[in-house]
Design an enzyme around this catalytic site. Structure first.
Site, mmCIF file in Angstrom:
data_model
loop_
_atom_site.group_PDB
_atom_site.id
_atom_site.type_symbol
_atom_site.label_atom_id
_atom_site.label_comp_id
_atom_site.label_asym_id
_atom_site.label_seq_id
_atom_site.Cartn_x
_atom_site.Cartn_y
_atom_site.Cartn_z
ATOM 1 C CD1 TRP A 385 41.314 31.150 11.549
ATOM 2 C CD2 TRP A 385 41.924 29.796 13.213
ATOM 3 N NE1 TRP A 385 40.728 29.933 11.325
ATOM 4 C CE2 TRP A 385 41.091 29.076 12.331
ATOM 5 C CE3 TRP A 385 42.430 29.148 14.342
ATOM 6 C CZ2 TRP A 385 40.761 27.742 12.549
ATOM 7 C CZ3 TRP A 385 42.098 27.816 14.544
ATOM 8 C CH2 TRP A 385 41.279 27.125 13.661
ATOM 9 C CD GLN A 386 44.898 38.423 13.304
ATOM 10 O OE1 GLN A 386 44.136 39.319 13.682
ATOM 11 N NE2 GLN A 386 45.707 38.568 12.277
ATOM 12 C CD1 TRP A 388 41.179 30.405 17.845
ATOM 13 C CD2 TRP A 388 40.191 29.226 19.469
ATOM 14 N NE1 TRP A 388 41.613 29.113 17.744
ATOM 15 C CE2 TRP A 388 41.022 28.361 18.731
ATOM 16 C CE3 TRP A 388 39.464 28.705 20.534
ATOM 17 C CZ2 TRP A 388 41.149 27.009 19.022
ATOM 18 C CZ3 TRP A 388 39.593 27.356 20.831
ATOM 19 C CH2 TRP A 388 40.424 26.522 20.080
ATOM 20 C CG ASN A 389 44.940 28.884 21.447
ATOM 21 O OD1 ASN A 389 45.637 29.325 22.353
ATOM 22 N ND2 ASN A 389 44.940 27.603 21.115
ATOM 23 C CB ILE A 390 45.723 34.929 23.584
ATOM 24 C CG1 ILE A 390 44.489 35.719 23.139
ATOM 25 C CG2 ILE A 390 46.886 35.885 23.822
ATOM 26 C CD1 ILE A 390 44.647 36.438 21.821
ATOM 27 C CG HIS A 393 47.710 35.375 17.884
ATOM 28 N ND1 HIS A 393 47.748 35.398 16.507
ATOM 29 C CD2 HIS A 393 47.829 36.679 18.281
ATOM 30 C CE1 HIS A 393 47.868 36.638 16.077
ATOM 31 N NE2 HIS A 393 47.924 37.431 17.131
ATOM 32 C CE1 TYR A 401 52.609 37.097 9.053
ATOM 33 C CE2 TYR A 401 53.273 38.859 10.544
ATOM 34 C CZ TYR A 401 52.680 38.443 9.365
ATOM 35 O OH TYR A 401 52.165 39.374 8.497
ATOM 36 C CG HIS A 426 44.520 21.513 13.938
ATOM 37 N ND1 HIS A 426 45.304 22.632 14.128
ATOM 38 C CD2 HIS A 426 43.323 21.785 14.530
ATOM 39 C CE1 HIS A 426 44.606 23.543 14.796
ATOM 40 N NE2 HIS A 426 43.416 23.055 15.059
#
Length: 498
Positions: A385-386, A388-390, A393, A401, A426
Protein backbone atom coordinates in the site's frame (compact mmCIF):
# COMPACT_ATOMS: atom_id res chain seq x y z
CA UNK A 1 64.52 -56.57 -6.50
CA UNK A 2 63.47 -53.87 -4.16
CA UNK A 3 66.22 -51.60 -5.43
CA UNK A 4 65.11 -52.16 -8.98
CA UNK A 5 61.55 -51.47 -8.03
CA UNK A 6 62.63 -48.30 -6.27
CA UNK A 7 64.66 -47.21 -9.25
CA UNK A 8 61.77 -47.90 -11.55
CA UNK A 9 59.54 -45.94 -9.27
CA UNK A 10 61.99 -43.03 -9.35
CA UNK A 11 62.13 -43.14 -13.13
CA UNK A 12 58.36 -43.14 -13.30
CA UNK A 13 58.18 -40.17 -10.93
CA UNK A 14 60.62 -38.26 -13.12
CA UNK A 15 58.62 -39.18 -16.18
CA UNK A 16 55.40 -37.97 -14.54
CA UNK A 17 57.17 -34.80 -13.54
CA UNK A 18 58.39 -34.31 -17.10
CA UNK A 19 54.87 -34.72 -18.49
CA UNK A 20 53.51 -32.10 -16.11
CA UNK A 21 56.22 -29.66 -17.22
CA UNK A 22 55.42 -30.27 -20.88
CA UNK A 23 51.77 -29.66 -20.15
CA UNK A 24 52.55 -26.57 -18.09
CA UNK A 25 50.18 -24.47 -20.13
CA UNK A 26 47.22 -26.34 -18.60
CA UNK A 27 45.24 -25.18 -15.55
CA UNK A 28 46.60 -25.57 -12.07
CA UNK A 29 43.87 -28.08 -11.29
CA UNK A 30 45.27 -30.46 -13.89
CA UNK A 31 48.79 -30.15 -12.44
CA UNK A 32 47.43 -30.98 -8.98
CA UNK A 33 45.59 -34.01 -10.31
CA UNK A 34 48.77 -35.26 -12.07
CA UNK A 35 50.77 -34.74 -8.89
CA UNK A 36 48.17 -36.58 -6.82
CA UNK A 37 48.15 -39.44 -9.29
CA UNK A 38 51.96 -39.64 -9.13
CA UNK A 39 52.01 -40.09 -5.37
CA UNK A 40 48.92 -42.24 -4.95
CA UNK A 41 49.79 -45.59 -3.36
CA UNK A 42 49.65 -48.71 -5.50
CA UNK A 43 51.49 -51.99 -5.37
CA UNK A 44 54.41 -52.46 -7.77
CA UNK A 45 55.33 -55.62 -9.64
CA UNK A 46 57.30 -56.97 -6.70
CA UNK A 47 54.74 -55.97 -4.10
CA UNK A 48 57.38 -54.25 -1.94
CA UNK A 49 56.86 -50.63 -2.96
CA UNK A 50 53.92 -48.48 -4.07
CA UNK A 51 53.79 -47.94 -7.79
CA UNK A 52 51.75 -44.94 -8.97
CA UNK A 53 49.49 -45.17 -11.98
CA UNK A 54 50.81 -43.39 -15.05
CA UNK A 55 49.56 -39.82 -15.26
CA UNK A 56 47.54 -38.86 -18.33
CA UNK A 57 49.37 -36.68 -20.76
CA UNK A 58 47.29 -33.47 -20.99
CA UNK A 59 47.79 -31.39 -24.10
CA UNK A 60 46.04 -28.43 -25.70
CA UNK A 61 44.46 -28.55 -29.10
CA UNK A 62 44.37 -25.60 -31.49
CA UNK A 63 41.12 -24.33 -29.90
CA UNK A 64 42.68 -24.17 -26.44
CA UNK A 65 40.70 -27.15 -25.10
CA UNK A 66 42.27 -29.81 -22.94
CA UNK A 67 42.68 -33.24 -24.56
CA UNK A 68 43.86 -36.46 -23.00
CA UNK A 69 46.74 -38.32 -24.58
CA UNK A 70 47.97 -41.85 -23.94
CA UNK A 71 47.56 -43.25 -20.46
CA UNK A 72 44.86 -44.04 -17.96
CA UNK A 73 41.97 -41.68 -17.17
CA UNK A 74 42.20 -39.39 -14.12
CA UNK A 75 41.66 -41.23 -10.89
CA UNK A 76 39.78 -38.27 -9.27
CA UNK A 77 36.62 -36.88 -10.87
CA UNK A 78 34.60 -35.90 -7.79
CA UNK A 79 34.78 -33.01 -5.38
CA UNK A 80 32.79 -31.71 -2.44
CA UNK A 81 29.79 -29.78 -3.84
CA UNK A 82 26.04 -29.32 -3.37
CA UNK A 83 23.23 -29.86 -5.84
CA UNK A 84 22.17 -26.72 -7.66
CA UNK A 85 18.70 -26.66 -6.10
CA UNK A 86 20.19 -26.80 -2.58
CA UNK A 87 20.21 -23.49 -0.75
CA UNK A 88 23.88 -24.02 0.21
CA UNK A 89 25.00 -24.20 -3.42
CA UNK A 90 24.78 -20.44 -3.92
CA UNK A 91 23.38 -20.98 -7.42
CA UNK A 92 20.89 -18.29 -8.47
CA UNK A 93 20.64 -18.33 -12.26
CA UNK A 94 17.13 -19.65 -12.90
CA UNK A 95 16.50 -17.68 -16.08
CA UNK A 96 15.57 -20.82 -18.01
CA UNK A 97 12.95 -21.79 -15.42
CA UNK A 98 11.50 -18.27 -15.57
CA UNK A 99 11.25 -18.55 -19.35
CA UNK A 100 9.54 -21.92 -18.91
CA UNK A 101 6.99 -20.33 -16.56
CA UNK A 102 6.28 -17.61 -19.12
CA UNK A 103 5.82 -20.18 -21.89
CA UNK A 104 3.47 -22.27 -19.72
CA UNK A 105 1.51 -19.14 -18.78
CA UNK A 106 1.10 -18.18 -22.43
CA UNK A 107 0.02 -21.69 -23.43
CA UNK A 108 -2.46 -21.98 -20.56
CA UNK A 109 -4.07 -18.63 -21.33
CA UNK A 110 -4.11 -19.42 -25.05
CA UNK A 111 -6.15 -22.53 -24.25
CA UNK A 112 -8.55 -20.47 -22.13
CA UNK A 113 -8.85 -17.92 -24.92
CA UNK A 114 -9.70 -20.59 -27.50
CA UNK A 115 -12.15 -22.24 -25.12
CA UNK A 116 -13.86 -18.89 -24.59
CA UNK A 117 -14.13 -18.22 -28.33
CA UNK A 118 -15.53 -21.69 -29.02
CA UNK A 119 -18.08 -21.40 -26.21
CA UNK A 120 -19.29 -17.80 -26.63
CA UNK A 121 -18.05 -16.61 -30.01
CA UNK A 122 -16.80 -13.03 -30.44
CA UNK A 123 -18.49 -10.78 -27.86
CA UNK A 124 -16.33 -7.67 -28.30
CA UNK A 125 -18.50 -4.73 -29.40
CA UNK A 126 -16.84 -1.28 -29.26
CA UNK A 127 -20.15 0.44 -30.05
CA UNK A 128 -21.71 -1.07 -26.94
CA UNK A 129 -19.13 0.77 -24.82
CA UNK A 130 -20.82 4.08 -25.66
CA UNK A 131 -24.01 2.90 -23.95
CA UNK A 132 -22.04 2.42 -20.74
CA UNK A 133 -21.47 6.17 -20.61
CA UNK A 134 -24.70 7.52 -22.15
CA UNK A 135 -28.29 6.33 -21.86
CA UNK A 136 -29.66 9.22 -23.89
CA UNK A 137 -27.47 10.72 -26.66
CA UNK A 138 -29.07 14.10 -25.94
CA UNK A 139 -28.36 13.97 -22.21
CA UNK A 140 -24.77 14.10 -20.97
CA UNK A 141 -25.02 14.35 -17.17
CA UNK A 142 -21.57 12.98 -16.28
CA UNK A 143 -19.56 15.35 -18.54
CA UNK A 144 -21.68 18.28 -17.34
CA UNK A 145 -20.99 17.39 -13.71
CA UNK A 146 -17.25 17.19 -14.41
CA UNK A 147 -17.26 20.59 -16.14
CA UNK A 148 -19.18 22.06 -13.19
CA UNK A 149 -16.27 21.18 -10.90
CA UNK A 150 -14.60 24.42 -12.02
CA UNK A 151 -17.01 26.25 -9.72
CA UNK A 152 -15.37 24.69 -6.68
CA UNK A 153 -11.87 25.38 -8.03
CA UNK A 154 -12.71 29.07 -8.42
CA UNK A 155 -14.29 29.14 -4.96
CA UNK A 156 -11.13 27.72 -3.35
CA UNK A 157 -9.00 30.24 -5.25
CA UNK A 158 -11.12 33.21 -4.15
CA UNK A 159 -11.02 32.08 -0.51
CA UNK A 160 -7.21 31.87 -0.60
CA UNK A 161 -6.95 35.28 -2.31
CA UNK A 162 -8.90 36.94 0.47
CA UNK A 163 -7.01 35.10 3.19
CA UNK A 164 -3.71 36.29 1.68
CA UNK A 165 -4.68 39.99 1.91
CA UNK A 166 -6.36 39.65 5.32
CA UNK A 167 -9.91 40.18 4.08
CA UNK A 168 -10.95 36.97 5.85
CA UNK A 169 -9.95 35.62 9.22
CA UNK A 170 -8.40 32.17 9.44
CA UNK A 171 -11.49 30.82 11.21
CA UNK A 172 -13.82 32.13 8.51
CA UNK A 173 -11.50 30.86 5.78
CA UNK A 174 -11.46 27.40 7.38
CA UNK A 175 -15.26 27.36 7.56
CA UNK A 176 -15.59 28.33 3.89
CA UNK A 177 -13.06 25.68 2.84
CA UNK A 178 -14.93 23.01 4.83
CA UNK A 179 -18.20 23.95 3.12
CA UNK A 180 -16.53 23.94 -0.30
CA UNK A 181 -14.85 20.55 0.24
CA UNK A 182 -18.01 18.99 1.69
CA UNK A 183 -19.98 20.17 -1.33
CA UNK A 184 -17.37 18.60 -3.62
CA UNK A 185 -18.12 15.22 -2.01
CA UNK A 186 -21.91 15.58 -1.80
CA UNK A 187 -22.80 17.26 -5.11
CA UNK A 188 -21.73 14.50 -7.56
CA UNK A 189 -23.15 11.84 -5.23
CA UNK A 190 -26.53 13.60 -5.27
CA UNK A 191 -26.46 13.78 -9.07
CA UNK A 192 -25.55 10.08 -9.34
CA UNK A 193 -28.38 9.08 -7.01
CA UNK A 194 -31.11 11.41 -8.28
CA UNK A 195 -30.53 11.84 -12.03
CA UNK A 196 -31.95 8.83 -13.84
CA UNK A 197 -30.13 9.44 -17.13
CA UNK A 198 -26.65 9.02 -15.64
CA UNK A 199 -25.10 5.56 -16.04
CA UNK A 200 -23.04 3.70 -13.40
CA UNK A 201 -19.87 4.04 -15.50
CA UNK A 202 -20.50 7.76 -16.02
CA UNK A 203 -21.06 8.13 -12.28
CA UNK A 204 -17.73 6.43 -11.55
CA UNK A 205 -15.87 8.88 -13.78
CA UNK A 206 -17.67 11.87 -12.25
CA UNK A 207 -17.11 10.72 -8.66
CA UNK A 208 -13.46 9.87 -9.35
CA UNK A 209 -12.89 13.34 -10.83
CA UNK A 210 -14.46 15.02 -7.80
CA UNK A 211 -12.51 12.80 -5.39
CA UNK A 212 -9.26 13.87 -7.06
CA UNK A 213 -10.45 17.49 -6.92
CA UNK A 214 -11.18 17.12 -3.20
CA UNK A 215 -7.67 15.84 -2.45
CA UNK A 216 -6.01 18.51 -4.60
CA UNK A 217 -7.94 21.45 -3.09
CA UNK A 218 -7.36 20.09 0.41
CA UNK A 219 -3.63 20.12 -0.30
CA UNK A 220 -3.91 23.59 -1.88
CA UNK A 221 -5.52 24.93 1.26
CA UNK A 222 -2.97 23.28 3.59
CA UNK A 223 0.13 24.53 1.74
CA UNK A 224 -1.14 28.11 1.54
CA UNK A 225 -1.97 27.97 5.26
CA UNK A 226 1.59 26.81 6.03
CA UNK A 227 2.94 29.68 3.92
CA UNK A 228 0.87 32.23 5.84
CA UNK A 229 2.01 30.78 9.16
CA UNK A 230 5.62 30.97 8.05
CA UNK A 231 5.14 34.53 6.83
CA UNK A 232 3.76 35.55 10.19
CA UNK A 233 6.82 34.10 11.93
CA UNK A 234 9.53 35.20 9.52
CA UNK A 235 7.88 38.20 7.80
CA UNK A 236 9.24 36.88 4.50
CA UNK A 237 8.55 33.54 2.89
CA UNK A 238 10.30 31.61 0.18
CA UNK A 239 9.35 27.94 0.06
CA UNK A 240 11.91 27.04 -2.61
CA UNK A 241 15.66 26.68 -1.96
CA UNK A 242 17.92 29.57 -2.89
CA UNK A 243 19.33 28.95 -6.34
CA UNK A 244 21.22 31.08 -8.78
CA UNK A 245 20.69 32.03 -12.41
CA UNK A 246 17.48 31.52 -14.36
CA UNK A 247 16.07 29.08 -11.80
CA UNK A 248 16.15 31.76 -9.12
CA UNK A 249 14.22 34.15 -11.34
CA UNK A 250 11.53 31.53 -12.00
CA UNK A 251 11.05 30.53 -8.33
CA UNK A 252 7.66 31.58 -6.95
CA UNK A 253 7.01 32.67 -3.39
CA UNK A 254 3.79 33.26 -1.46
CA UNK A 255 1.46 35.07 -2.26
CA UNK A 256 2.70 35.38 -5.86
CA UNK A 257 1.55 31.80 -6.43
CA UNK A 258 -2.11 32.78 -6.11
CA UNK A 259 -2.94 32.92 -9.81
CA UNK A 260 -5.36 30.95 -11.96
CA UNK A 261 -2.47 29.80 -14.12
CA UNK A 262 -0.66 28.31 -11.12
CA UNK A 263 -3.80 26.68 -9.71
CA UNK A 264 -4.94 25.11 -12.97
CA UNK A 265 -1.45 23.79 -13.66
CA UNK A 266 -1.75 21.98 -10.32
CA UNK A 267 -5.28 20.78 -11.14
CA UNK A 268 -4.09 19.08 -14.34
CA UNK A 269 -0.66 17.97 -13.03
CA UNK A 270 -0.33 14.24 -12.18
CA UNK A 271 0.01 14.84 -8.44
CA UNK A 272 -2.25 15.37 -5.44
CA UNK A 273 0.23 17.42 -3.37
CA UNK A 274 0.52 21.13 -4.05
CA UNK A 275 3.85 22.97 -4.19
CA UNK A 276 4.73 26.53 -5.09
CA UNK A 277 7.56 25.35 -7.36
CA UNK A 278 7.18 21.96 -9.01
CA UNK A 279 10.21 20.27 -10.60
CA UNK A 280 10.01 20.82 -14.36
CA UNK A 281 11.55 18.85 -17.22
CA UNK A 282 13.54 20.92 -19.76
CA UNK A 283 11.48 20.00 -22.84
CA UNK A 284 8.69 17.81 -24.21
CA UNK A 285 10.05 14.56 -25.66
CA UNK A 286 7.85 13.90 -28.66
CA UNK A 287 8.85 10.26 -29.17
CA UNK A 288 8.31 9.46 -25.51
CA UNK A 289 4.91 11.17 -25.61
CA UNK A 290 3.91 9.32 -28.79
CA UNK A 291 4.79 5.95 -27.22
CA UNK A 292 2.69 6.71 -24.15
CA UNK A 293 -0.29 7.83 -26.25
CA UNK A 294 -0.13 4.66 -28.37
CA UNK A 295 0.04 2.58 -25.18
CA UNK A 296 -3.02 4.38 -23.85
CA UNK A 297 -5.01 3.60 -26.99
CA UNK A 298 -3.87 -0.02 -27.21
CA UNK A 299 -4.43 -0.92 -23.55
CA UNK A 300 -7.80 0.82 -23.50
CA UNK A 301 -9.00 -1.42 -26.32
CA UNK A 302 -7.41 -4.46 -24.68
CA UNK A 303 -9.16 -3.84 -21.35
CA UNK A 304 -12.53 -3.33 -23.02
CA UNK A 305 -12.07 -6.50 -25.06
CA UNK A 306 -11.07 -8.62 -22.06
CA UNK A 307 -13.99 -7.34 -19.99
CA UNK A 308 -16.56 -8.02 -22.72
CA UNK A 309 -15.12 -11.32 -23.92
CA UNK A 310 -13.87 -12.87 -20.69
CA UNK A 311 -15.20 -11.27 -17.51
CA UNK A 312 -18.84 -10.59 -18.40
CA UNK A 313 -19.70 -14.22 -19.36
CA UNK A 314 -17.94 -15.52 -16.26
CA UNK A 315 -19.82 -13.11 -14.00
CA UNK A 316 -23.15 -13.91 -15.63
CA UNK A 317 -22.59 -17.63 -15.17
CA UNK A 318 -21.71 -17.04 -11.51
CA UNK A 319 -25.17 -15.72 -10.57
CA UNK A 320 -26.94 -19.09 -10.46
CA UNK A 321 -24.45 -20.70 -8.00
CA UNK A 322 -24.87 -17.63 -5.77
CA UNK A 323 -28.66 -17.90 -5.97
CA UNK A 324 -28.59 -21.63 -5.17
CA UNK A 325 -25.83 -21.17 -2.56
CA UNK A 326 -23.83 -23.92 -4.25
CA UNK A 327 -20.55 -23.31 -2.42
CA UNK A 328 -18.38 -25.61 -4.51
CA UNK A 329 -19.58 -23.93 -7.71
CA UNK A 330 -19.15 -20.51 -6.11
CA UNK A 331 -15.51 -21.28 -5.32
CA UNK A 332 -14.98 -22.65 -8.84
CA UNK A 333 -16.45 -19.48 -10.38
CA UNK A 334 -14.42 -17.33 -8.02
CA UNK A 335 -11.18 -18.96 -9.12
CA UNK A 336 -12.26 -18.77 -12.76
CA UNK A 337 -12.93 -15.05 -12.40
CA UNK A 338 -9.65 -14.43 -10.56
CA UNK A 339 -7.47 -14.84 -13.67
CA UNK A 340 -9.15 -12.30 -16.00
CA UNK A 341 -9.84 -9.91 -13.13
CA UNK A 342 -6.22 -9.91 -12.04
CA UNK A 343 -4.94 -9.60 -15.60
CA UNK A 344 -7.21 -6.60 -16.24
CA UNK A 345 -6.10 -5.03 -12.97
CA UNK A 346 -2.43 -5.37 -13.97
CA UNK A 347 -3.16 -3.88 -17.40
CA UNK A 348 -5.07 -1.03 -15.76
CA UNK A 349 -2.14 -0.34 -13.44
CA UNK A 350 0.30 -0.02 -16.36
CA UNK A 351 -2.22 1.93 -18.46
CA UNK A 352 -2.99 4.49 -15.78
CA UNK A 353 0.13 4.85 -13.64
CA UNK A 354 2.67 4.54 -16.45
CA UNK A 355 1.06 5.45 -19.76
CA UNK A 356 -1.56 8.04 -18.77
CA UNK A 357 0.28 9.82 -15.97
CA UNK A 358 3.54 9.94 -17.93
CA UNK A 359 1.72 11.33 -20.98
CA UNK A 360 0.13 14.11 -18.90
CA UNK A 361 3.43 14.78 -17.12
CA UNK A 362 5.26 15.04 -20.44
CA UNK A 363 2.73 17.51 -21.83
CA UNK A 364 2.97 19.68 -18.71
CA UNK A 365 6.75 19.12 -18.35
CA UNK A 366 6.11 17.85 -14.83
CA UNK A 367 9.44 16.54 -13.56
CA UNK A 368 8.53 14.13 -10.73
CA UNK A 369 7.62 10.87 -12.49
CA UNK A 370 7.62 8.60 -9.44
CA UNK A 371 4.04 7.39 -9.74
CA UNK A 372 4.78 3.89 -8.41
CA UNK A 373 7.57 1.87 -6.85
CA UNK A 374 8.38 -1.84 -6.84
CA UNK A 375 5.16 -2.96 -5.16
CA UNK A 376 5.44 -6.34 -6.95
CA UNK A 377 8.35 -7.17 -4.61
CA UNK A 378 6.25 -6.39 -1.53
CA UNK A 379 6.86 -8.83 1.32
CA UNK A 380 4.16 -7.22 3.47
CA UNK A 381 0.73 -5.70 2.91
CA UNK A 382 1.96 -2.40 4.33
CA UNK A 383 4.78 -2.20 1.79
CA UNK A 384 2.31 -2.83 -1.03
CA UNK A 385 0.00 0.00 0.00
CA UNK A 386 2.95 2.34 0.45
CA UNK A 387 4.38 1.73 -3.02
CA UNK A 388 1.70 0.89 -5.59
CA UNK A 389 0.03 4.35 -5.68
CA UNK A 390 2.64 6.99 -4.85
CA UNK A 391 0.48 10.12 -5.48
CA UNK A 392 -2.13 8.96 -2.95
CA UNK A 393 0.54 7.70 -0.54
CA UNK A 394 2.32 11.07 -0.57
CA UNK A 395 -0.95 12.87 0.07
CA UNK A 396 -1.86 10.58 2.99
CA UNK A 397 1.56 10.99 4.60
CA UNK A 398 1.76 14.76 4.08
CA UNK A 399 -1.80 15.84 4.86
CA UNK A 400 -3.19 13.11 7.10
CA UNK A 401 -0.64 10.83 8.77
CA UNK A 402 1.95 13.41 9.89
CA UNK A 403 -0.64 15.99 11.04
CA UNK A 404 -2.24 13.30 13.23
CA UNK A 405 1.17 12.50 14.74
CA UNK A 406 1.79 16.21 15.39
CA UNK A 407 -1.54 16.40 17.21
CA UNK A 408 -0.52 13.59 19.56
CA UNK A 409 -1.99 10.49 17.90
CA UNK A 410 -0.06 7.24 18.00
CA UNK A 411 1.29 5.65 14.83
CA UNK A 412 -1.25 2.84 15.04
CA UNK A 413 -4.16 5.28 15.32
CA UNK A 414 -2.76 7.35 12.44
CA UNK A 415 -2.39 4.27 10.22
CA UNK A 416 -5.92 3.16 11.06
CA UNK A 417 -7.17 6.64 10.21
CA UNK A 418 -5.47 6.46 6.82
CA UNK A 419 -7.14 3.11 6.09
CA UNK A 420 -10.51 4.52 7.24
CA UNK A 421 -10.16 7.39 4.78
CA UNK A 422 -9.15 5.03 1.99
CA UNK A 423 -12.05 2.69 2.85
CA UNK A 424 -14.51 5.59 2.66
CA UNK A 425 -13.38 6.60 -0.83
CA UNK A 426 -13.40 2.99 -2.07
CA UNK A 427 -16.99 2.56 -0.89
CA UNK A 428 -17.90 6.02 -2.21
CA UNK A 429 -16.65 5.15 -5.71
CA UNK A 430 -18.54 1.83 -5.82
CA UNK A 431 -21.76 2.08 -3.82
CA UNK A 432 -22.92 5.48 -5.07
CA UNK A 433 -22.67 4.67 -8.82
CA UNK A 434 -24.43 1.33 -8.25
CA UNK A 435 -27.01 3.01 -5.98
CA UNK A 436 -26.71 0.38 -3.29
CA UNK A 437 -24.84 0.39 -0.01
CA UNK A 438 -23.42 -2.96 1.04
CA UNK A 439 -20.10 -1.83 2.57
CA UNK A 440 -18.19 -4.66 0.88
CA UNK A 441 -15.44 -2.31 -0.34
CA UNK A 442 -15.27 -0.56 3.04
CA UNK A 443 -14.99 -3.88 4.86
CA UNK A 444 -12.35 -5.14 2.43
CA UNK A 445 -10.19 -2.06 3.01
CA UNK A 446 -10.52 -2.19 6.78
CA UNK A 447 -9.64 -5.90 6.66
CA UNK A 448 -6.22 -4.80 5.39
CA UNK A 449 -5.32 -3.68 8.94
CA UNK A 450 -5.45 -7.15 10.58
CA UNK A 451 -4.24 -8.74 7.33
CA UNK A 452 -1.14 -6.53 7.39
CA UNK A 453 -0.43 -7.68 10.97
CA UNK A 454 -0.94 -11.37 10.12
CA UNK A 455 1.29 -11.28 7.02
CA UNK A 456 3.98 -9.30 8.83
CA UNK A 457 3.87 -11.63 11.84
CA UNK A 458 3.78 -15.07 10.20
CA UNK A 459 5.17 -14.61 6.68
CA UNK A 460 8.61 -13.33 5.75
CA UNK A 461 10.61 -13.02 2.55
CA UNK A 462 9.24 -14.95 -0.41
CA UNK A 463 6.38 -16.31 1.68
CA UNK A 464 5.29 -12.78 2.52
CA UNK A 465 5.45 -11.82 -1.16
CA UNK A 466 3.36 -14.87 -2.06
CA UNK A 467 0.80 -13.93 0.61
CA UNK A 468 0.50 -10.42 -0.87
CA UNK A 469 -0.05 -11.85 -4.35
CA UNK A 470 -2.72 -14.25 -3.08
CA UNK A 471 -4.66 -11.40 -1.46
CA UNK A 472 -4.48 -9.41 -4.71
CA UNK A 473 -5.52 -12.30 -6.94
CA UNK A 474 -8.31 -13.73 -4.75
CA UNK A 475 -9.50 -10.70 -2.76
CA UNK A 476 -10.62 -8.52 -5.66
CA UNK A 477 -12.81 -11.15 -7.40
CA UNK A 478 -14.65 -11.73 -4.11
CA UNK A 479 -15.60 -8.05 -3.91
CA UNK A 480 -16.51 -7.95 -7.61
CA UNK A 481 -18.83 -10.95 -7.31
CA UNK A 482 -20.46 -9.57 -4.17
CA UNK A 483 -21.34 -6.25 -5.78
CA UNK A 484 -22.33 -7.71 -9.15
CA UNK A 485 -24.55 -10.31 -7.49
CA UNK A 486 -26.35 -7.70 -5.39
CA UNK A 487 -26.66 -5.38 -8.39
CA UNK A 488 -28.20 -8.11 -10.54
CA UNK A 489 -30.58 -9.12 -7.77
CA UNK A 490 -31.78 -5.52 -7.44
CA UNK A 491 -32.05 -4.71 -11.14
CA UNK A 492 -32.38 -7.92 -13.17
CA UNK A 493 -33.36 -11.54 -12.97
CA UNK A 494 -30.28 -13.65 -12.35
CA UNK A 495 -29.25 -15.29 -15.65
CA UNK A 496 -29.16 -19.05 -15.84
CA UNK A 497 -25.61 -20.43 -15.96
CA UNK A 498 -24.45 -22.12 -19.13
Amino acid sequence: MGDRGGAGSSRRRRTGSRVSVQGGSGPKVEEDEVRDAAVSPDLGAGGDAPAPAPAPAHTRDKDGRTSVGDGYWDLRCHRLQDSLFSSDSGFSNYRGILNWCVVMLILSNARLFLENLIKYGILVDPIQVVSLFLKDPYSWPAPCVIIASNIFVVAAFQIEKRLAVGALTEQMGLLLHVVNLATIICFPAAVALLVESITPVGSVFALASYSIMFLKLYSYRDVNLWCRQRRVKAKAVSTGKKVSGAAAQQAVSYPDNLTYRDLYYFIFAPTLCYELNFPRSPRIRKRFLLRRVLEMLFFTQLQVGLIQQWMVPTIQNSMKPFKDMDYSRIIERLLKLAVPNHLIWLIFFYWFFHSCLNAVAELLQFGDREFYRDWWNAESVTYFWQNWNIPVHKWCIRHFYKPMLRHGSSKWVARTGVFLTSAFFHEYLVSVPLRMFRLWAFTAMMAQVPLAWIVGRFFQGNYGNAAVWVTLIIGQPVAVLMYVHDYYVLNYDAPVGV
